[in-house]
Structure formats: C-alpha cells, structure tokens
Design a protein around this motif. Structure first.
Motif, mmCIF file in Angstrom:
data_model
loop_
_atom_site.group_PDB
_atom_site.id
_atom_site.type_symbol
_atom_site.label_atom_id
_atom_site.label_comp_id
_atom_site.label_asym_id
_atom_site.label_seq_id
_atom_site.Cartn_x
_atom_site.Cartn_y
_atom_site.Cartn_z
ATOM 1 N N VAL A 45 0.804 -1.246 -0.298
ATOM 2 C CA VAL A 45 0.037 0.061 0.043
ATOM 3 C C VAL A 45 0.840 1.426 -0.020
ATOM 4 O O VAL A 45 0.488 2.127 -0.728
ATOM 5 C CB VAL A 45 -0.827 -0.086 1.396
ATOM 6 C CG1 VAL A 45 -1.972 1.154 1.227
ATOM 7 C CG2 VAL A 45 -1.796 -1.235 1.196
ATOM 8 N N THR A 56 -2.830 -3.320 -5.952
ATOM 9 C CA THR A 56 -3.286 -2.856 -4.554
ATOM 10 C C THR A 56 -3.642 -1.400 -4.524
ATOM 11 O O THR A 56 -4.699 -0.991 -3.940
ATOM 12 C CB THR A 56 -2.247 -3.401 -3.786
ATOM 13 O OG1 THR A 56 -1.985 -4.894 -3.947
ATOM 14 C CG2 THR A 56 -2.647 -3.019 -2.126
ATOM 15 N N TYR A 263 -8.833 1.765 -1.902
ATOM 16 C CA TYR A 263 -10.107 0.999 -1.591
ATOM 17 C C TYR A 263 -10.378 0.400 -2.972
ATOM 18 O O TYR A 263 -10.451 0.972 -4.001
ATOM 19 C CB TYR A 263 -10.966 2.123 -1.382
ATOM 20 C CG TYR A 263 -12.581 1.583 -0.993
ATOM 21 C CD1 TYR A 263 -12.979 0.862 0.106
ATOM 22 C CD2 TYR A 263 -13.723 1.470 -2.061
ATOM 23 C CE1 TYR A 263 -13.988 0.335 0.151
ATOM 24 C CE2 TYR A 263 -14.951 0.986 -2.066
ATOM 25 C CZ TYR A 263 -15.055 0.469 -0.715
ATOM 26 O OH TYR A 263 -16.025 -0.212 -0.427
ATOM 27 N N HIS A 303 -12.711 -3.755 -0.360
ATOM 28 C CA HIS A 303 -11.632 -3.932 0.788
ATOM 29 C C HIS A 303 -10.944 -2.589 0.685
ATOM 30 O O HIS A 303 -10.566 -2.107 -0.102
ATOM 31 C CB HIS A 303 -10.763 -5.158 0.616
ATOM 32 C CG HIS A 303 -9.788 -5.320 -0.546
ATOM 33 N ND1 HIS A 303 -8.721 -4.809 -0.813
ATOM 34 C CD2 HIS A 303 -10.192 -5.988 -1.594
ATOM 35 C CE1 HIS A 303 -8.189 -5.110 -1.917
ATOM 36 N NE2 HIS A 303 -8.914 -5.933 -2.579
ATOM 37 N N ASP A 305 -7.636 -0.792 2.439
ATOM 38 C CA ASP A 305 -6.093 -1.209 2.761
ATOM 39 C C ASP A 305 -5.541 0.112 3.357
ATOM 40 O O ASP A 305 -5.436 1.171 2.607
ATOM 41 C CB ASP A 305 -5.386 -1.819 1.522
ATOM 42 C CG ASP A 305 -5.895 -2.738 0.996
ATOM 43 O OD1 ASP A 305 -6.221 -4.151 1.616
ATOM 44 O OD2 ASP A 305 -6.574 -2.770 -0.206
ATOM 45 N N ASP A 321 0.776 -3.171 6.486
ATOM 46 C CA ASP A 321 -0.450 -3.022 5.914
ATOM 47 C C ASP A 321 -1.464 -3.631 6.652
ATOM 48 O O ASP A 321 -1.437 -4.786 7.326
ATOM 49 C CB ASP A 321 -0.535 -3.507 4.422
ATOM 50 C CG ASP A 321 0.102 -2.948 3.271
ATOM 51 O OD1 ASP A 321 0.754 -1.790 3.917
ATOM 52 O OD2 ASP A 321 0.073 -3.293 2.360
ATOM 53 N N SER A 323 -5.690 -4.420 6.498
ATOM 54 C CA SER A 323 -6.983 -4.493 5.307
ATOM 55 C C SER A 323 -7.787 -5.089 5.934
ATOM 56 O O SER A 323 -7.937 -6.060 6.927
ATOM 57 C CB SER A 323 -6.357 -5.454 4.153
ATOM 58 O OG SER A 323 -5.022 -5.266 3.738
ATOM 59 N N VAL A 325 -11.482 -6.796 4.604
ATOM 60 C CA VAL A 325 -12.102 -7.343 3.476
ATOM 61 C C VAL A 325 -13.481 -7.651 3.593
ATOM 62 O O VAL A 325 -14.009 -8.431 4.718
ATOM 63 C CB VAL A 325 -11.341 -8.611 2.920
ATOM 64 C CG1 VAL A 325 -12.052 -9.030 1.486
ATOM 65 C CG2 VAL A 325 -9.760 -8.258 2.776
ATOM 66 N N THR A 358 -10.301 -9.455 8.663
ATOM 67 C CA THR A 358 -9.007 -8.391 8.955
ATOM 68 C C THR A 358 -7.773 -8.953 8.543
ATOM 69 O O THR A 358 -7.375 -10.211 9.084
ATOM 70 C CB THR A 358 -9.243 -7.963 10.455
ATOM 71 O OG1 THR A 358 -10.383 -7.170 10.449
ATOM 72 C CG2 THR A 358 -7.985 -6.777 10.720
#
Length: 457
Positions: A45, A56, A263, A303, A305, A321, A323, A325, A358
């Motif tokens: 990210v 990503t 996103y 998701h 991130d 990172d 995330s 989801v 997560t």
C-alpha cells in the motif's frame, strides 16, 4: 530484434496466454501481487512494489523510477489439502486426478509508462481462485446409504484481473491514483449432495423449482450430483466477464516515511453461465439431466487497505499494511439456477455466510549491495469461513503466512524478483447439514513461489 522489442513481445504473449488457476490464500484472493510484495508478506500500500502495485494501490506507480517498465512472471502454487471423515476415519487428499488441477500456475504481466507527473499502466494478473480434486472413489463420492457413485468431487475457480491504471503526483507530498479493471472469472465444479443434504435444503426453502418435486418423487433417491466442468487448460464450465476498480493515495509524511490508503470496489460480474448435468442417484442406477446452469451474483468483495513504509537506514526498509475485506456482503449464499433441456428448473441456495476479514501484513527489505536486495514478511488474517458452512470442495481456510524473497539486478535495466510464501496448516471441522453429510475435518496448507522479470527502458 532489439531488447526492447523482445521484452514487449514477451509481455503481449503473457497477457494473451492461458493459465491454470492459483489457489488463493486469503479466501479466494492471493496474498500479494508480484514477487516484491509477496516476499514482504503481501505489503503493497505504501512502498514501491513495481508494476504489480496497480493491483493494490495504483498510486504507488508514481514511486517507480522515471521511464517505461515491463514485467512478466508467474506464480507456482502447490497445495496440501486433506479431508477426513470423522465418523469412519477415512481420508482423501486433493491431488492431480485430472488435466486441469494443480500444481497451479498463474500469470503476472504488466507495462507502465511515466509521462511527467503521470504514471500509466496496464496489466493482467490472476487475482485469485480455488482448486481441489478428490477424484471419484473416496467417501465424498458415496451417496446416502453408503452407495458408491463413481462421480467426481472437485472445484476450480479462476479470477483474472486486467487493470488500466493511472497515478498522478499532485505535489512533493501527495499522490493519487486509480484503476478501471476488466475482470473475468470461470468455475469448474463437481459436487455430490447426499439425499439428507437435498432434504435439508428443501426443508430450509433453499431448494425450489419444478424439479424439486421430480427429485423427491424418485424412488430410493440417494443423492444428486452437479457437474459443470470442462477438462481443459483454461476453459471453465461456467464463466462471466465484469468490471471493478480501485482508488488510492500516498502521503509522504517525512523524507523516510510514507503513508498509503486504497479502496478496491466490489466487483460487478455478470452471472456465470454454461452447460451442466444434474444426476439423480439411486440404488437402481443414475438418471442424468443435461441443461443450462447459472451461478448468480458471484462477486469479489470490496476491501480497504491502509499502509505505512519507513526507511530505517539507506539499506533497511520496513512496511506494514492493515486490510479489511468485506466478504459478508458478497458471500452469504452460492446461488445456483439450473434449467433442464427436457424442461423443469431447480434453484438452490448453498449457505456460506462468510465473515468480514481483517489482515495484518508485515514486511522488511535489506539492500545488501547494488545488485541484491533481500526480503521477508509475515501475514496474519482472521478467519472468514464458518465451520458450519464449510464445503470439502471450497477449503479456503489458510490465514497465516511466512514469506521470503530477493531481487537480483543484472543491470540498472534488468531485474529478477523471486518470492516464496508458506501458508501454515489450518484445520476446520463441519458436522452440519446441508453442506456436508458426513462429519468432516479439513486441513489445508500450501507453498507458493513467485518469479518476475522486470525491464526498464
């Protein structure tokens, strides 16, 4: 032919070529794209992971050096999946029983171009998938009453993403980016449901249509088997096109610290359609019905991130990172609609009821010298699947990963990236109808090797 023409030609071939699926590790999603990201636990990210960054956070394309860059590569995934009947102690392993099952290979190809403050890119990546092959002789192929059917139990899902990405450096601190993604997904599935599973679906109003009465009226019904499979290298029993997209940004907090956010939008896929055979199984024989089938509204989740990268020294870089989801929004049920060629229809809702997930990714890179950079990473995810809705043919359970990798620079233009990722064994039980008849225990571990070649010009 010049080196530039060779690289471009190889890229086009990779974009157009076929592939088998990759076994996903964050449910149906791969745990990182490109060997740089994969070697650092899937972090991508807030640091430069090369052209694969468009999968990503498209804003990271602006972190790449000036000029054009092409990347070609592949993932090789080997799985270790075993299903045990807890009542009898029998077990079966997913193996290569057919031409289109593991070990699994997935493509990675991309091209990027820098024009002033703009960075543009296009690529083709396997976003994820799933694959199992249990053959036709295990307890999974026995219908209610212990009747051996000789029918396959297997799965193969491939999701392909083709992003068209752009990144714009607003100023020295802020960069924004986005992509519009063409998407394709294909599914092969062979699934036997015992009579008790069929009755459970009917009782819960999860099986409807004119064929419900037909199945219920067959004397001595022991089970029903769906087959929607093409035994080919790429072709799937059902498939569909659709689209998705991403938005991303970077903020350079200090000279050595970069923050990132992205996103990914929920996919907008058409229903997967194709031919299928529904076989009613009885002690007196099997009754096949050919027809058309749809897997309706099968989507990839949105998701969010968030990431940070920090350069500790000129040699050391660390990244993290987090995330979220949103599986709950897209995987409540698998919706199956079958219409027989001879007339009649059957609609089934197979319960899944996934939870949002997560994921924490941690990575580090060390530049040993101008030619060699070493990487390592960890990845931890919460469990999205529920044991009460686990299918033997959909064991997407791994959630802990350890990775390592390197980049070797042959020159300033030519670089080779490699990463190895291990998904630690995960075990899950299911004793609940309708998704299993026998009480089962599923264990799943796997190894993933990723190799990329990048050339700058």
């Amino acid at each position: 032919m010049t080196t530039r023409k060779i690289v471009v030609s190889a890229l086009v071939s990779a974009l157009a070529g076929g592939t088998q699926l990759a076994q996903a590790t964050d449910v149906f999603r791969l745990e990182g794209f490109g060997a740089i990201s994969r070697g650092m636990g899937g972090t991508a990210v807030a640091h430069d992971v090369g052209p694969a960054g468009m999968m990503t956070n498209p804003a990271t394309l602006s972190l790449m050096p000036d000029g054009d860059q092409a990347m070609i590569g592949l993932d090789l995934v080997t799985t270790d999946i075993k299903v045990t009947n807890k009542a009898t102690g029998e077990s079966v392993s997913s193996d290569t029983h057919s031409n289109n099952r593991g070990p699994y290979v997935a493509p990675e190809a991309a091209f990027t171009k820098r024009i002033g403050a703009w960075s543009l890119g296009v690529g083709a990546f396997a976003q994820g998938g799933l694959g199992t092959e249990y053959g036709n002789g295990s307890f999974l192929s026995r219908a209610t009453g212990g009747l051996a059917t000789g029918l396959d139990n297997s799965s193969r899902l491939l999701v392909l993403n083709i992003p068209f990405a752009a990144s714009f450096q607003v100023n020295d601190k802020l960069t924004v980016g986005g992509s519009v993604d063409a998407m394709w997904q294909g599914l092969n599935l062979d699934l036997l449901l015992g009579a008790d599973q069929v009755v459970s679906l009917i009782g819960a109003n999860r099986a409807t249509g004119s064929l419900v009465g037909v199945l219920a009226g067959i004397p001595g019904l022991s089970g029903a088997h769906f087959s929607l499979t093409k035994d080919k290298f790429l072709a799937s029993g059902v498939d569909a096109w659709g689209y998705g997209g991403k938005l991303g940004m970077l903020y350079k907090a200090t000279q050595d610290t970069t923050l990132g956010a992205s996103y990914t939008l929920k996919s907008q896929m058409n229903d997967m359609e194709g031919g299928a055979t529904l076989t009613a199984v009885t002690a007196g024989g099997q009754i096949p019905l050919t027809g058309k089938i749809k897997i309706q509204d099968f989507q990839m989740p949105s998701h969010l991130d968030l990431g940070i990268s920090h350069r500790l020294t000129p040699q050391w870089t660390v990244a993290a990172d987090v995330s979220r989801v949103f599986w709950k929004d897209v995987m409540k049920d698998i919706k199956v609609a079958f219409v027989a060629d001879a007339g009649g229809d059957l609609n089934i809702l197979l319960p899944q009821d996934y939870k949002d997930q997560t994921i924490l990714s941690l990575g580090a890179a060390y530049a040993l010298n101008d030619s060699l950079t070493l990487r390592g990473g960890l990845r931890f995810a919460s469990q999205a699947l529920r044991s009460s809705t686990l299918f033997a043919v959909i064991p997407a359970t791994p959630r802990k990963h350890l990775s390592a990798g390197f980049t070797y620079a042959f020159s300033k233009q030519a670089k080779l990236d490699f990463a190895y990722s291990h998904a630690f064994k995960e075990t899950m039980d299911n004793t609940s109808l309708p998704n299993t008849s026998a009480p089962i225990e599923v264990t799943h571990a796997q190894n993933n090797a990723t190799l990329n070649f990048r050339y700058s010009f």
